[in-house]
Design a protein around this motif. Structure first.
Motif, PDB file in Angstrom:
ATOM      1  N   GLN A 188       0.816  -1.222   0.000  1.00  0.00           N
ATOM      2  CA  GLN A 188       0.000   0.000   0.000  1.00  0.00           C
ATOM      3  C   GLN A 188       0.851   1.273   0.000  1.00  0.00           C
ATOM      4  OE1 GLN A 188      -3.098  -1.125  -0.455  1.00  0.00           O
ATOM      5  NE2 GLN A 188      -2.132  -3.120  -0.033  1.00  0.00           N
ATOM      6  N   TYR A 193      -3.056   9.003   2.790  1.00  0.00           N
ATOM      7  CA  TYR A 193      -3.751   8.901   4.069  1.00  0.00           C
ATOM      8  C   TYR A 193      -5.178   9.407   3.868  1.00  0.00           C
ATOM      9  CZ  TYR A 193      -4.939   9.763   8.989  1.00  0.00           C
ATOM     10  OH  TYR A 193      -5.544   9.761  10.214  1.00  0.00           O
ATOM     11  N   ASP A 197     -10.421   5.948   6.658  1.00  0.00           N
ATOM     12  CA  ASP A 197     -10.508   5.083   5.472  1.00  0.00           C
ATOM     13  C   ASP A 197      -9.881   3.713   5.729  1.00  0.00           C
ATOM     14  OD1 ASP A 197     -11.700   7.195   4.264  1.00  0.00           O
ATOM     15  OD2 ASP A 197     -10.044   7.692   2.927  1.00  0.00           O
ATOM     16  N   VAL A 198     -10.459   2.707   5.090  1.00  0.00           N
ATOM     17  CA  VAL A 198      -9.957   1.329   5.208  1.00  0.00           C
ATOM     18  C   VAL A 198      -9.706   0.723   3.828  1.00  0.00           C
ATOM     19  CG1 VAL A 198     -10.966   0.864   7.469  1.00  0.00           C
ATOM     20  CG2 VAL A 198     -12.362   0.549   5.430  1.00  0.00           C
ATOM     21  N   GLY A 199      -9.253   1.551   2.890  1.00  0.00           N
ATOM     22  CA  GLY A 199      -8.900   1.065   1.564  1.00  0.00           C
ATOM     23  C   GLY A 199     -10.088   1.009   0.634  1.00  0.00           C
ATOM     24  N   SER A 202      -7.179   4.384  -0.118  1.00  0.00           N
ATOM     25  CA  SER A 202      -6.573   5.202   0.929  1.00  0.00           C
ATOM     26  C   SER A 202      -6.857   4.573   2.292  1.00  0.00           C
ATOM     27  CB  SER A 202      -7.109   6.642   0.887  1.00  0.00           C
ATOM     28  OG  SER A 202      -8.520   6.652   1.051  1.00  0.00           O
ATOM     29  N   TYR A 203      -6.014   4.906   3.263  1.00  0.00           N
ATOM     30  CA  TYR A 203      -6.121   4.331   4.605  1.00  0.00           C
ATOM     31  C   TYR A 203      -5.754   5.378   5.644  1.00  0.00           C
ATOM     32  CZ  TYR A 203      -5.732  -0.216   2.190  1.00  0.00           C
ATOM     33  OH  TYR A 203      -5.915  -1.286   1.345  1.00  0.00           O
ATOM     34  N   ASP A 204      -6.298   5.210   6.855  1.00  0.00           N
ATOM     35  CA  ASP A 204      -5.700   5.916   7.978  1.00  0.00           C
ATOM     36  C   ASP A 204      -4.790   4.917   8.698  1.00  0.00           C
ATOM     37  OD1 ASP A 204      -7.363   4.315   9.527  1.00  0.00           O
ATOM     38  OD2 ASP A 204      -8.588   5.959  10.302  1.00  0.00           O
ATOM     39  N   GLY A 207      -6.585   1.882   9.994  1.00  0.00           N
ATOM     40  CA  GLY A 207      -7.238   1.229   8.858  1.00  0.00           C
ATOM     41  C   GLY A 207      -6.251   0.339   8.118  1.00  0.00           C
ATOM     42  N   LEU A 208      -5.020   0.821   7.968  1.00  0.00           N
ATOM     43  CA  LEU A 208      -3.988   0.044   7.281  1.00  0.00           C
ATOM     44  C   LEU A 208      -3.649  -1.221   8.062  1.00  0.00           C
ATOM     45  CD1 LEU A 208      -1.806  -0.223   5.050  1.00  0.00           C
ATOM     46  CD2 LEU A 208      -0.274   1.080   6.549  1.00  0.00           C
ATOM     47  N   VAL A 211      -6.774  -3.773   8.211  1.00  0.00           N
ATOM     48  CA  VAL A 211      -7.049  -4.434   6.935  1.00  0.00           C
ATOM     49  C   VAL A 211      -5.919  -5.404   6.582  1.00  0.00           C
ATOM     50  CG1 VAL A 211      -7.362  -4.075   4.458  1.00  0.00           C
ATOM     51  CG2 VAL A 211      -8.513  -2.579   6.080  1.00  0.00           C
TER      52      VAL A 211
END
Length: 291
Positions: A188, A193, A197-199, A202-204, A207-208, A211
């Motif tokens: 990723q 960022y 978000d969980v993809g 984008s992610y926080d 979330g990264l 997931v």
């Protein structure tokens, strides 16, 4: 909250349907009694079961018509009380959900405005200032590397997206679920960022990590605070690739350890997923998904 609301609304619909059947059943019983017939106890037994509508076919059975009619109305009253309770619960849940969404939207607007302000400032920097900031960041990164237990290896994990990186000393390959989680997180890198978000685009920070571990077949709590509270804690010196390093006293940031004194993480709004020295922020502790 959305799932709870859906469940409450489903219960509400079921109870409302039961109320409708009871209403029809009470009318049928009253008409039967008016005509001089009886509404039997067998019908009442069916009424109090999961499918009271089947009682209509037994409405003419003999036995204690008056008492049975009273029982029907008592059942109606109980169902009405339950219906009112479920309606109130669903209404409260919906109100809480709306408030949460409004609060999150307001917070997100504030963050986005700060990002825009920071980008305007960054765009106005002179080349010399940009170069100076880059040198400062490198100096801070080097200092952070030296703080990591067992430092001395300047090599991080492999950036190969097909497998995981090295262990804490940069020399041990990672396999199993931890290897899958690290490989997913590394794949990723470069994505932006996104707060909350969980993809997949984008992610926080949490979330990264959540997931990545779900991808490895081991679901973990969604937020960094819940990860800190709910996962098995290990010592900093025994950190292994795939472990999660929780930062700051209030557990507001998390990164995944990938070996070599490095983490992969989603840093903050306005930045992209990247690797960084594990000791570049104040460490609260280390947790290990799956124990």
């Amino acid at each position: 909250q959305s799932k709870r609301l859906t469940s409450l609304q489903s219960d509400l619909a079921h109870t409302q349907g039961r109320m409708d059947v009871l209403h029809d059943l009470a009318g049928a019983a009253a008409r039967t009694q008016y005509r001089g017939g009886y509404f039997g106890s067998a019908g009442i037994q069916l009424l109090l079961g999961d499918h009271p509508e089947h009682a209509l076919s037994d409405a003419a059975q003999a036995g204690q018509a008056s008492q049975n009619l009273v029982n029907i109305y008592e059942t109606q009253k109980t169902a009405r009380t339950e219906l009112d309770r479920q309606t109130e619960a669903a209404t409260k849940s919906l109100r809480e959900l709306k408030k949460t969404l409004e609060d999150k939207a307001g917070a997100k607007d504030k963050i986005q405005k700060k990002i825009a302000d920071a980008e305007r400032i960054e765009a106005g920097l002179e080349k010399e200032q940009v170069s100076g900031l880059a040198q400062l960041e490198k100096k801070q990164a080097d200092e952070a590397k030296s703080k990591w237990p067992g430092s001395g290896s300047n090599g991080g994990p492999s950036n190969d997206k097909g497998g995981a990186g090295g262990g804490p000393s940069g020399g041990t390959a990672v396999s199993g679920a931890a290897g899958q989680a690290v490989a997913f997180a590394m794949a990723q890198i470069g994505k932006p960022y996104g707060w909350g978000d969980v993809g997949p685009s984008s992610y926080d920070c949490s979330g990264l990590t959540s997931v990545a571990w779900a991808h490895a077949g081991h679901p973990i709590p969604r937020t960094s605070q819940a990860q800190w509270q709910g996962l098995h804690r290990v010592s900093l010196s025994s950190a292994q690739p795939g472990d999660l390093i929780i930062y700051f006293n209030d557990a507001t940031h998390v990164g995944m350890y990938i070996g070599g004194g490095q983490i992969v993480h989603a840093p903050r709004p306005g930045r992209t997923i990247t690797t960084a020295p594990a000791a570049s922020m104040p460490i609260l502790g280390v947790v290990r998904p799956g124990g």
